[in-house]
Design an enzyme around this catalytic site. Sequence first.
Site, PDB file in Angstrom:
ATOM      1  N   ASP A  38       4.921   6.831   3.413  1.00 44.29           N
ATOM      2  CA  ASP A  38       4.662   5.495   2.894  1.00 44.29           C
ATOM      3  C   ASP A  38       5.848   4.612   3.254  1.00 44.29           C
ATOM      4  O   ASP A  38       6.910   5.109   3.634  1.00 44.29           O
ATOM      5  CB  ASP A  38       4.469   5.527   1.372  1.00 44.29           C
ATOM      6  CG  ASP A  38       3.569   4.396   0.870  1.00 44.29           C
ATOM      7  OD1 ASP A  38       3.945   3.223   1.045  1.00 44.29           O
ATOM      8  OD2 ASP A  38       2.508   4.683   0.289  1.00 44.29           O
ATOM      9  N   ASP A  61       6.186   3.563   8.446  1.00 38.15           N
ATOM     10  CA  ASP A  61       5.212   2.507   8.662  1.00 38.15           C
ATOM     11  C   ASP A  61       4.239   3.028   9.711  1.00 38.15           C
ATOM     12  O   ASP A  61       4.584   3.162  10.890  1.00 38.15           O
ATOM     13  CB  ASP A  61       5.900   1.235   9.159  1.00 38.15           C
ATOM     14  CG  ASP A  61       4.928   0.106   9.465  1.00 38.15           C
ATOM     15  OD1 ASP A  61       3.706   0.317   9.366  1.00 38.15           O
ATOM     16  OD2 ASP A  61       5.394  -0.991   9.822  1.00 38.15           O
ATOM     17  N   ASN A  88      -4.692   7.624   4.530  1.00 41.30           N
ATOM     18  CA  ASN A  88      -4.978   6.807   3.356  1.00 41.30           C
ATOM     19  C   ASN A  88      -4.250   5.466   3.377  1.00 41.30           C
ATOM     20  O   ASN A  88      -4.645   4.534   2.673  1.00 41.30           O
ATOM     21  CB  ASN A  88      -4.598   7.582   2.093  1.00 41.30           C
ATOM     22  CG  ASN A  88      -4.696   6.731   0.849  1.00 41.30           C
ATOM     23  OD1 ASN A  88      -5.778   6.372   0.404  1.00 41.30           O
ATOM     24  ND2 ASN A  88      -3.547   6.374   0.280  1.00 41.30           N
ATOM     25  N   TYR A 157      -9.550  -7.338   6.411  1.00 42.60           N
ATOM     26  CA  TYR A 157      -9.696  -6.059   5.701  1.00 42.60           C
ATOM     27  C   TYR A 157     -11.083  -5.467   5.945  1.00 42.60           C
ATOM     28  O   TYR A 157     -11.205  -4.287   6.297  1.00 42.60           O
ATOM     29  CB  TYR A 157      -9.454  -6.268   4.211  1.00 42.60           C
ATOM     30  CG  TYR A 157      -9.486  -4.990   3.406  1.00 42.60           C
ATOM     31  CD1 TYR A 157      -8.454  -4.060   3.496  1.00 42.60           C
ATOM     32  CD2 TYR A 157     -10.559  -4.701   2.561  1.00 42.60           C
ATOM     33  CE1 TYR A 157      -8.481  -2.880   2.762  1.00 42.60           C
ATOM     34  CE2 TYR A 157     -10.592  -3.534   1.825  1.00 42.60           C
ATOM     35  CZ  TYR A 157      -9.552  -2.630   1.923  1.00 42.60           C
ATOM     36  OH  TYR A 157      -9.587  -1.463   1.196  1.00 42.60           O
ATOM     37  N   LYS A 161     -11.580  -1.990   8.176  1.00 40.48           N
ATOM     38  CA  LYS A 161     -12.211  -0.813   7.575  1.00 40.48           C
ATOM     39  C   LYS A 161     -13.502  -0.446   8.297  1.00 40.48           C
ATOM     40  O   LYS A 161     -13.811   0.741   8.464  1.00 40.48           O
ATOM     41  CB  LYS A 161     -12.471  -1.053   6.088  1.00 40.48           C
ATOM     42  CG  LYS A 161     -11.203  -1.076   5.235  1.00 40.48           C
ATOM     43  CD  LYS A 161     -10.386   0.193   5.374  1.00 40.48           C
ATOM     44  CE  LYS A 161      -9.255   0.281   4.354  1.00 40.48           C
ATOM     45  NZ  LYS A 161      -8.399   1.484   4.536  1.00 40.48           N
TER      46      LYS A 161
END
Length: 252
Positions: A38, A61, A88, A157, A161
């Site tokens: 993360d 990153d 994730n 977004y 996705k």
Amino acid sequence: MNIGFDGKTVIVTGAAHGFGRAIALGFASRGANVHICDVNEAGLKETATLCGAGTLAHLLDVGDRAAVQTVVAAIEAQSGAVDILVNNAGGVRGQVGRPIEEISEEDWHTIFDVNLSGTFFMAQAVAPSMKQRKFGRIINISSGAGLGISLTGIQAYASAKAGQIGLTRQLAHELGPWNITVNNVAPGFVRSNPSTEKQWEAMGEEGQAKLLQNIALKRLGHADDIAAMVMFFASDFAGWVSGQVISVDGGK
């Protein structure tokens, strides 16, 4: 159904909180050697502490391809080949819904970097060793926004996705000959991190009630519900399941 991952090496990205933390805890509690990644160093340390001594944290990153290659190489040198990758890392990067004409190039790319490019870079990094061993499990975490529209109205977004879902199907066919499965979990709205808490509050009582009314089970889920589907996709029970997208959203 007893699912265990004794001796397996797992990478979970976006593990500082929310779904990533629940997924990391799920693997750690089932015997896996877990590596968590993360950009949130404080949250990453908290997750590592919760998971226990067998979990190692890496500040990363995922949108930085060179950094991804370096971290994955270090993990493989330390723990051997990666058996399971959970992509994730994602989110809206602090953005809110705005009209299309107000979106800058940087706004657009920032969301794509973590939600789509990062998924590609991570899969690209682990694929060679998975191919060599003829085994691998890649699980991508998308969103209901990738199958429909974004509740927040964020164009990048929803697009990223949806792209990740397309990438899942493409990689399933490319990597399948090496016994590598690639699947996707599309969560519904879950109050799992600071961003979703802000979204929940912004809905107000009327918006919250409307959201719940549109869910078959009439309630919100939990991060553990998402982790449970990831555990299934990563397990031997899903050995002949690939290229699939499962919505974990309480029913729509």
